[in-house]
Design a protein around this motif. Structure first.
Motif, PDB file in Angstrom:
ATOM      1  N   THR A  50       0.830  -1.214   0.000  1.00 43.81           N
ATOM      2  CA  THR A  50       0.000   0.000   0.000  1.00 43.81           C
ATOM      3  C   THR A  50       0.864   1.265   0.000  1.00 43.81           C
ATOM      4  O   THR A  50       0.342   2.374   0.102  1.00 43.81           O
ATOM      5  CB  THR A  50      -0.950   0.039   1.219  1.00 43.81           C
ATOM      6  N   GLN A  52       2.963   2.268   2.240  1.00 42.59           N
ATOM      7  CA  GLN A  52       3.176   2.886   3.545  1.00 42.59           C
ATOM      8  C   GLN A  52       4.563   2.586   4.102  1.00 42.59           C
ATOM      9  O   GLN A  52       5.010   3.251   5.040  1.00 42.59           O
ATOM     10  CB  GLN A  52       2.099   2.417   4.523  1.00 42.59           C
ATOM     11  N   PRO A  71       1.360   8.517  -3.992  1.00 46.92           N
ATOM     12  CA  PRO A  71       0.003   8.598  -3.425  1.00 46.92           C
ATOM     13  C   PRO A  71      -1.102   8.486  -4.467  1.00 46.92           C
ATOM     14  O   PRO A  71      -2.218   8.079  -4.139  1.00 46.92           O
ATOM     15  CB  PRO A  71      -0.018   9.965  -2.723  1.00 46.92           C
ATOM     16  N   ASP A  72      -0.798   8.839  -5.717  1.00 46.43           N
ATOM     17  CA  ASP A  72      -1.836   8.721  -6.756  1.00 46.43           C
ATOM     18  C   ASP A  72      -2.306   7.284  -6.933  1.00 46.43           C
ATOM     19  O   ASP A  72      -3.430   7.036  -7.368  1.00 46.43           O
ATOM     20  CB  ASP A  72      -1.313   9.267  -8.087  1.00 46.43           C
ATOM     21  N   ASN A  74      -3.106   5.388  -4.703  1.00 41.03           N
ATOM     22  CA  ASN A  74      -4.169   5.098  -3.734  1.00 41.03           C
ATOM     23  C   ASN A  74      -5.567   5.330  -4.289  1.00 41.03           C
ATOM     24  O   ASN A  74      -6.548   4.966  -3.667  1.00 41.03           O
ATOM     25  CB  ASN A  74      -3.962   5.926  -2.459  1.00 41.03           C
ATOM     26  N   ARG A  75      -5.643   5.928  -5.456  1.00 43.58           N
ATOM     27  CA  ARG A  75      -6.945   6.047  -6.111  1.00 43.58           C
ATOM     28  C   ARG A  75      -7.431   4.672  -6.566  1.00 43.58           C
ATOM     29  O   ARG A  75      -8.624   4.453  -6.729  1.00 43.58           O
ATOM     30  CB  ARG A  75      -6.844   6.945  -7.342  1.00 43.58           C
ATOM     31  N   PHE A  79      -7.582   0.078   1.323  1.00 43.28           N
ATOM     32  CA  PHE A  79      -6.835  -0.518   2.433  1.00 43.28           C
ATOM     33  C   PHE A  79      -7.675  -0.488   3.701  1.00 43.28           C
ATOM     34  O   PHE A  79      -8.213   0.542   4.080  1.00 43.28           O
ATOM     35  CB  PHE A  79      -5.527   0.253   2.637  1.00 43.28           C
ATOM     36  N   LEU A  99     -12.912  10.516   4.895  1.00 42.35           N
ATOM     37  CA  LEU A  99     -11.789   9.828   4.249  1.00 42.35           C
ATOM     38  C   LEU A  99     -11.958   9.819   2.726  1.00 42.35           C
ATOM     39  O   LEU A  99     -10.986   9.966   1.984  1.00 42.35           O
ATOM     40  CB  LEU A  99     -11.652   8.403   4.790  1.00 42.35           C
ATOM     41  N   LEU A 102     -10.823  12.892   0.769  1.00 44.87           N
ATOM     42  CA  LEU A 102      -9.382  13.050   0.505  1.00 44.87           C
ATOM     43  C   LEU A 102      -9.017  12.632  -0.921  1.00 44.87           C
ATOM     44  O   LEU A 102      -7.933  12.934  -1.406  1.00 44.87           O
ATOM     45  CB  LEU A 102      -8.561  12.232   1.505  1.00 44.87           C
ATOM     46  N   HIS A 103      -9.926  11.927  -1.592  1.00 43.85           N
ATOM     47  CA  HIS A 103      -9.670  11.540  -2.985  1.00 43.85           C
ATOM     48  C   HIS A 103      -9.883  12.710  -3.941  1.00 43.85           C
ATOM     49  O   HIS A 103      -9.471  12.645  -5.089  1.00 43.85           O
ATOM     50  CB  HIS A 103     -10.581  10.373  -3.386  1.00 43.85           C
TER      51      HIS A 103
ATOM     52  N   ARG B  21      -4.925  19.275  -2.441  1.00 40.69           N
ATOM     53  CA  ARG B  21      -5.469  18.199  -1.606  1.00 40.69           C
ATOM     54  C   ARG B  21      -5.461  18.558  -0.126  1.00 40.69           C
ATOM     55  O   ARG B  21      -6.297  18.098   0.642  1.00 40.69           O
ATOM     56  CB  ARG B  21      -4.660  16.914  -1.825  1.00 40.69           C
ATOM     57  N   ILE B  25      -8.294  18.559   3.964  1.00 39.24           N
ATOM     58  CA  ILE B  25      -7.997  18.349   5.392  1.00 39.24           C
ATOM     59  C   ILE B  25      -8.285  19.628   6.169  1.00 39.24           C
ATOM     60  O   ILE B  25      -8.900  19.597   7.242  1.00 39.24           O
ATOM     61  CB  ILE B  25      -6.525  17.919   5.561  1.00 39.24           C
ATOM     62  N   TYR B 111      -5.150   7.851   6.619  1.00 36.57           N
ATOM     63  CA  TYR B 111      -4.902   9.064   5.827  1.00 36.57           C
ATOM     64  C   TYR B 111      -4.009   8.738   4.632  1.00 36.57           C
ATOM     65  O   TYR B 111      -4.284   9.125   3.508  1.00 36.57           O
ATOM     66  CB  TYR B 111      -4.190  10.118   6.681  1.00 36.57           C
ATOM     67  N   PHE B 112      -2.916   8.025   4.924  1.00 37.67           N
ATOM     68  CA  PHE B 112      -1.936   7.797   3.869  1.00 37.67           C
ATOM     69  C   PHE B 112      -2.271   6.612   2.960  1.00 37.67           C
ATOM     70  O   PHE B 112      -1.480   6.236   2.115  1.00 37.67           O
ATOM     71  CB  PHE B 112      -0.531   7.685   4.469  1.00 37.67           C
ATOM     72  N   SER B 113      -3.452   6.026   3.179  1.00 41.97           N
ATOM     73  CA  SER B 113      -3.934   5.055   2.186  1.00 41.97           C
ATOM     74  C   SER B 113      -4.817   5.786   1.174  1.00 41.97           C
ATOM     75  O   SER B 113      -5.399   5.170   0.299  1.00 41.97           O
ATOM     76  CB  SER B 113      -4.713   3.924   2.863  1.00 41.97           C
ATOM     77  N   LYS B 114      -4.924   7.100   1.341  1.00 37.41           N
ATOM     78  CA  LYS B 114      -5.645   7.946   0.386  1.00 37.41           C
ATOM     79  C   LYS B 114      -4.617   8.727  -0.436  1.00 37.41           C
ATOM     80  O   LYS B 114      -3.450   8.805  -0.042  1.00 37.41           O
ATOM     81  CB  LYS B 114      -6.581   8.924   1.128  1.00 37.41           C
ATOM     82  N   PRO B 115      -5.053   9.313  -1.542  1.00 39.40           N
ATOM     83  CA  PRO B 115      -4.048   9.984  -2.397  1.00 39.40           C
ATOM     84  C   PRO B 115      -3.578  11.325  -1.841  1.00 39.40           C
ATOM     85  O   PRO B 115      -3.746  12.364  -2.462  1.00 39.40           O
ATOM     86  CB  PRO B 115      -4.769  10.146  -3.739  1.00 39.40           C
ATOM     87  N   ILE B 116      -3.024  11.315  -0.649  1.00 41.27           N
ATOM     88  CA  ILE B 116      -2.432  12.536  -0.106  1.00 41.27           C
ATOM     89  C   ILE B 116      -1.012  12.239   0.364  1.00 41.27           C
ATOM     90  O   ILE B 116      -0.676  11.100   0.673  1.00 41.27           O
ATOM     91  CB  ILE B 116      -3.249  13.136   1.062  1.00 41.27           C
ATOM     92  N   THR B 117      -0.216  13.293   0.401  1.00 45.51           N
ATOM     93  CA  THR B 117       1.179  13.134   0.811  1.00 45.51           C
ATOM     94  C   THR B 117       1.353  13.658   2.239  1.00 45.51           C
ATOM     95  O   THR B 117       0.448  14.295   2.786  1.00 45.51           O
ATOM     96  CB  THR B 117       2.107  13.951  -0.110  1.00 45.51           C
TER      97      THR B 117
END
Lengths: 307, 279
Positions: A50, A52, A71-72, A74-75, A79, A99, A102-103, B21, B25, B111-117
């Motif tokens: 993933t 991470q 991070p892209d 993750n679209r 997870f 959550l 955030l996309h 992005r 938040i 959070y970091f499983s979404k498309p953000i850094t």
């Protein structure tokens, strides 16, 4: 069918601790079980996939791209972490919505997808309740909702049914089967063999950071069945029960302990043995309070495999 | 069940650009804080000094009342000193839990499983606290200045004090920026917002006490650099072009501010990871 997830010689270590050691595998659409005892490296592998965690060595790609620092990606990935990741004061709906936002979807799309995901996991009527009041099963379901709300092609689920009651477990297993049937690549980690068996026949066995075997779960089950199987029964009369068991043709040996009031039988035919126990109880009037098999513990399975 | 029928649909519509992005938040955090009645009440209370000072300003400039001071750069510098207390309260209320609550909820992996850094996340959190601090610290003083311009009977006030707006913006931005980065950095060091709040008060209080004590004992005025309050006073004197009673070079105070920001960013970079690595 081409692989959606490819891992080549991945290793991950933290100082002296090796969490993954030269793991290589391919995942294709459908459900795959990642089976291993606690601390085997399942979560580390999922975290590498993933994005991470960065692998110390080797290469991992999901849908042809490296997940680390990407991070892209993750679209396209969903997870569901093992630990409870929750804001107790939030409602289930707000949690999924926050959550999902955030996309970068529009507000309308976010709202629609939130409702669809919540409905998918059967939480529509409970979505306005605060997460703090959710049961373990509800928490898992809302966590799954956020994992699939953006319609990912690849879904990583870390111990999604651990600690659930049978009804909750059944519901989530159905969802996982559905997602696999839809053509998504679903990797489900678990340390319980029969849980994985109920979701898929395709499994990866991992222990001490190494991939021990991959293939059909039934072959693994056969391996287990070939090996002497231990069943422990707790009774008020261990000596009497041991006497009955020793005369059973399916039983190889019997050991009893007066102090713990338990009898441990070793059998090469566990299915046959399990069929006879209820008969023994009803026909011979033997009292059995509890029955457990230490061999169901995955650690024991791995001991067999590595011997 | 048909397997691999690929019946899922993937989104083909437009998505928020990568550079924006963090705004998601920030917006979520601002909305959340505004949903707390106590916090909204605190924000409203923070504006009470503005109305008092606006009244005083009106009496001096329009009614010609004598209050022992005139409306010039020093008036607005003092307005900032008055707003310092609301700034501290809002910092503690809104800033302490910004990251601590995410850590407590184990939310970083989500959070970091979404498309953000990491940058999006930190920027989003900074924007939340910076928004509220701007609201209670810069805005009242800025509006006071605009009010003064509005009620001044002639252009004399504007001619003499036009540069003060730059002082207000420059000093306000420095204080809000430094405080925001510091509280967000501090918030990433604990899973408890309360602990962070207490730590913030402790740092501000004890650093001030130590700075003043060392200044007295060692007779070294540069020791005042340890005192957050002394640094703020020195910097405000510098920005508002006032004679300073403190024997502390403004560059020293600026360096302290830079150090605080650097420590906070370093801490954030170390702490804000999807996975807590224990090596």
């Amino acid at each position: 069918m081409s692989a959606t997830v490819e891992i080549r010689d991945i290793s991950k270590w933290y100082g002296q601790v090796v969490a993954l050691n030269g793991v290589s595998l391919d995942l294709k659409p459908g459900v795959t079980g990642l089976l291993g005892p606690n601390g085997a490296g399942k979560s580390t592998l999922i975290k590498v996939l993933t994005g991470q965690l960065r692998p110390s060595r080797g290469e991992a790609t999901v849908l042809g791209q490296a997940p680390w620092n990407n991070p892209d990606m993750n679209r396209f990935m969903g997870f569901c972490p093992e630990q409870d990741s929750f804001y107790e004061h939030m409602t289930g709906r707000r949690f999924v919505n926050a959550l999902l936002s955030l996309h970068g979807y529009s507000a309308t799309e976010t709202r629609d997808r939130t409702e669809a995901a919540i409905a998918e996991v059967g939480m529509s009527e409970l979505a306005e309740r605060k997460i703090g009041g959710y049961s373990k099963g509800m928490r898992q379901r809302i966590k799954l909702a956020q994992a699939i709300a953006h319609d990912p092609q690849v879904v990583f689920l870390d111990e999604p049914v651990t600690g659930l009651d049978p009804v909750g477990r059944h519901h989530i297993i159905d969802l996982i089967l559905k997602w696999g049937g839809e053509g998504r690549t679903v990797l489900v980690s678990s340390h319980i063999l029969h849980e994985v068996e109920s979701m898929t026949s395709s499994v990866l066995l991992i222990n001490h950071g190494r991939l021990l075997a991959e293939g059909d779960v039934h072959e693994i089950r056969e391996l287990i069945d070939e090996h002497p199987h231990h069943v422990t029964l707790t009774t008020s009369d261990p000596r009497g029960l041991a006497g009955h068991l020793i005369s059973d043709p399916a039983v190889v040996s019997v050991r009893f302990d007066e102090e713990t009031r338990s009898v441990t039988a070793e059998t090469l035919k566990p299915e046959e043995f399990y069929r006879r126990i209820p008969i023994l109880v009803t026909q011979q009037g033997v009292n059995v309070d509890e029955m457990s098999s230490p061999d169901d513990n995955l650690e024991a399975v791995f001991d067999y495999l590595v011997k | 069940m048909p397997i691999y029928d690929l019946s899922y649909r993937h989104w083909e519509g437009s998505l928020l650009g990568a550079g924006r992005r963090w705004m998601v938040i920030a917006e979520a955090g601002i909305r959340l804080l505004l949903s707390y009645k106590k916090f909204v009440f605190l924000l409203m209370l923070s504006w009470v000094p503005f109305f008092v000072q606006a009244f005083m300003l009106y009496m001096i400039m329009v009614k010609g009342a004598s209050m022992g001071f005139d409306v010039s750069a020093g008036f607005f510098q003092n307005a900032y000193a008055v707003q310092l207390f609301p700034l501290v309260l809002v910092t503690i209320y809104a800033g302490s839990g910004l990251i601590a609550s995410d850590l407590a909820a184990n939310a970083l992996p989500l959070y970091f499983s979404k498309p953000i850094t990491q940058r999006d996340y930190i920027l989003g959190k900074l924007a939340i606290i910076a928004f509220f601090l701007t609201l209670v610290y810069i805005m009242p003083v800025l509006l006071l200045f605009i009010f003064a311009v509005g009620v001044s009977p002639d252009m004399e006030f504007v001619k003499e004090n036009y540069w003060v707006i730059l002082s207000i913006l420059g000093y306000g931005a420095l204080v809000v920026g430094m405080t925001s980065v510091f509280i967000v950095g501090l918030s990433s060091t604990s899973r408890s917002g309360r602990v962070v709040g207490v730590a913030f008060i402790a740092v501000v209080t004890f650093a001030g006490m130590i700075g003043n004590l060392l200044n007295l004992v060692l007779r070294m005025s540069q020791m005042l650099a340890l005192s957050p309050n002394a640094n703020l006073i020195r910097l405000s004197d510098f920005f508002f072009l006032q004679e300073s009673g403190l024997r502390l070079h403004p560059m020293v105070s600026l360096s302290v501010a830079a150090l605080v920001i650097a420590w906070s960013l370093w801490t954030l970079n170390r702490r804000i990871r999807p996975v807590e690595v224990v090596a």
